[in-house]
Scaffold this active site. Structure first.
Site, PDB file in Angstrom:
ATOM      1  N   HIS A 117       1.066  -1.126   0.106  1.00 22.26           N
ATOM      2  CA  HIS A 117      -0.073  -0.049  -0.065  1.00 22.26           C
ATOM      3  C   HIS A 117       1.029   1.268  -0.022  1.00 22.26           C
ATOM      4  O   HIS A 117       2.122   1.016   0.280  1.00 22.26           O
ATOM      5  CB  HIS A 117      -0.939  -0.002   1.229  1.00 22.26           C
ATOM      6  CG  HIS A 117      -0.045   0.095   2.591  1.00 22.26           C
ATOM      7  ND1 HIS A 117       0.620  -0.993   2.915  1.00 22.26           N
ATOM      8  CD2 HIS A 117       0.232   1.197   3.239  1.00 22.26           C
ATOM      9  CE1 HIS A 117       1.061  -0.366   4.282  1.00 22.26           C
ATOM     10  NE2 HIS A 117       0.689   0.798   4.206  1.00 22.26           N
ATOM     11  N   ASP A 119       0.432   5.208   2.069  1.00 23.41           N
ATOM     12  CA  ASP A 119      -0.322   5.517   3.087  1.00 23.41           C
ATOM     13  C   ASP A 119      -1.670   6.554   2.833  1.00 23.41           C
ATOM     14  O   ASP A 119      -1.249   7.647   2.035  1.00 23.41           O
ATOM     15  CB  ASP A 119       0.599   6.348   4.285  1.00 23.41           C
ATOM     16  CG  ASP A 119       1.433   5.103   5.028  1.00 23.41           C
ATOM     17  OD1 ASP A 119       0.872   4.137   5.011  1.00 23.41           O
ATOM     18  OD2 ASP A 119       2.598   5.720   5.214  1.00 23.41           O
ATOM     19  N   HIS A 266       4.756   0.255   0.198  1.00 26.58           N
ATOM     20  CA  HIS A 266       5.639  -0.406   1.354  1.00 26.58           C
ATOM     21  C   HIS A 266       4.724  -1.530   1.729  1.00 26.58           C
ATOM     22  O   HIS A 266       3.343  -1.411   1.578  1.00 26.58           O
ATOM     23  CB  HIS A 266       5.973   0.319   2.270  1.00 26.58           C
ATOM     24  CG  HIS A 266       4.897   1.162   3.157  1.00 26.58           C
ATOM     25  ND1 HIS A 266       4.530   2.573   2.504  1.00 26.58           N
ATOM     26  CD2 HIS A 266       4.437   1.157   4.444  1.00 26.58           C
ATOM     27  CE1 HIS A 266       3.381   2.961   3.422  1.00 26.58           C
ATOM     28  NE2 HIS A 266       3.649   2.169   4.500  1.00 26.58           N
ATOM     29  N   ARG A 281       6.187   6.925  14.073  1.00 27.58           N
ATOM     30  CA  ARG A 281       6.180   7.443  12.764  1.00 27.58           C
ATOM     31  C   ARG A 281       5.668   8.698  12.700  1.00 27.58           C
ATOM     32  O   ARG A 281       4.687   8.830  13.533  1.00 27.58           O
ATOM     33  CB  ARG A 281       5.061   6.387  11.939  1.00 27.58           C
ATOM     34  CG  ARG A 281       5.651   6.635  10.735  1.00 27.58           C
ATOM     35  CD  ARG A 281       4.673   5.793   9.565  1.00 27.58           C
ATOM     36  NE  ARG A 281       3.251   6.339   9.646  1.00 27.58           N
ATOM     37  CZ  ARG A 281       2.150   5.659   9.061  1.00 27.58           C
ATOM     38  NH1 ARG A 281       2.100   4.856   8.446  1.00 27.58           N
ATOM     39  NH2 ARG A 281       1.045   6.594   8.912  1.00 27.58           N
TER      40      ARG A 281
HETATM   41  C1  SIN Z   1       3.413   0.954   7.755  1.00 30.58           C
HETATM   42  O1  SIN Z   1       3.587   2.313   7.766  1.00 30.58           O
HETATM   43  O2  SIN Z   1       2.597   0.633   6.963  1.00 30.58           O
HETATM   44  C2  SIN Z   1       3.865   0.045   8.625  1.00 30.58           C
HETATM   45  C3  SIN Z   1       5.398  -0.130   8.169  1.00 30.58           C
HETATM   46  C4  SIN Z   1       6.249  -1.335   9.129  1.00 30.58           C
HETATM   47  O3  SIN Z   1       5.714  -1.360  10.296  1.00 30.58           O
HETATM   48  O4  SIN Z   1       7.108  -1.452   8.983  1.00 30.58           O
END
Ligand code: SIN
Length: 291
Positions: A117, A119, A266, A281
């Protein structure tokens, strides 16, 4: 591979890259990702360091920084150099409104982002990028890697005829898809739905990229339901079926990864059950998407 696919790969692997005076950049693959050393991200960066960092970000799309010890305020200060901070949505009930905690508890059934996906693409203006700072890796000592894919290359590896057709289309991105029948986190949460060009131009480099992802993209309104489903399935499958688009980041404690959410997808990997993992994050606001 077809000739146009080889040409697409060659165009990326031979692209001119910036020279960096203040940092060392080591590519992870020829097409995406780089490890950056020579910076202490907890310190205020100089104009020269920031200029190099911005160029490296545009060159490689995913930057990995090891052995960083950062407070939440330092993490936010770093992100703010790239744009306005993006509040967490829905807002956390406690804690910093700009810091999303990614906590996998011991023996969790699943984790956030365990699928390809970008974000928040159902938002009208999805984020520019995110900085994920992992401080706790699974006790097993491995697992929990994050995969990234280059959506410029995903676009340019398609046949010229298909690219020409996609350039004219849009797609609906629906936040309800991401919940997959589960109830949203909060009653007052308004599920976003937006229409974006199917092929977007990166706002800083002007390069085209394929803008569909399996988590949010629900329909191509210019096509019949059947055509739309078949084409979306094929386009969404491009990323998992082509390792040549991808890089894989192995986390160590105190690693920060900064990715360009406009041109990268990602995938968090949940292969470390029953162990725990923790990170924070900070995301940066993006602007309007244009074809
Ligand atoms: C995400 O932002 O989708 C999670 C990425 C991760 O936890 O590695």
């Amino acid at each position: 591979m077809e000739l146009y696919e080889l040409e697409a790969v060659e165009a990326v692997t031979t692209r001119p890259l910036h020279q960096y005076d203040t940092l060392v950049v080591q590519q992870i693959t020829p097409v995406i990702g780089a490890e950056v050393s020579g910076l202490d991200l907890s310190q205020e960066l100089s104009e020269e360091q920031l200029a190099d960092l911005k160029n490296a970000f545009l060159d490689h799309h995913v930057l990995v920084f090891r052995d960083q010890v950062l407070t939440g305020e330092e993490h936010k200060r770093l992100a703010a150099h790239f744009g306005e901070l993006r509040p967490v949505n829905p807002p956390p009930l406690e804690g910093d409104p700009y810091i999303l905690e990614l906590r996998t508890t011991v023996a969790a059934a699943d984790v956030n982002g365990n699928g390809w996906h970008a974000d928040g693409t159902a938002d009208e203006e999805p984020s520019l990028g995110s900085m994920l700072y992992i401080t706790q890796v699974p006790e097993s000592g491995c697992g929990g890697d994050t995969l990234f894919a280059n959506m410029h290359l995903a676009y340019s590896m398609l046949s010229p005829a298909l690219r020409g057709m996609l350039d004219e289309l849009t797609a609906i991105h629906d936040g309800a898809l991401a919940f997959q029948g589960r109830t949203p986190p909060r009653e007052d949460y308004v599920i976003p739905v937006s229409e974006h060009p199917l092929v977007v131009r990166h706002p800083e480099t002007g390069r085209k990229l394929l803008y569909v992802n399996g988590a949010y993209t629900s329909r191509i309104p210019q096509l019949s339901q059947r055509e739309s489903r078949a084409l979306l399935d094929m386009l969404i499958e491009t990323v998992p079926s082509r390792p040549a688009l991808q890089c894989r980041v192995r986390w160590e404690p105190n690693t920060l990864v900064f990715w360009d959410n406009r041109c990268v997808q990602h995938h968090a990997t949940y292969d470390y059950y029953p162990f725990a993992r923790y990170g924070q994050r900070v995301a940066i606001n993006g602007g309007p998407l244009r074809g």
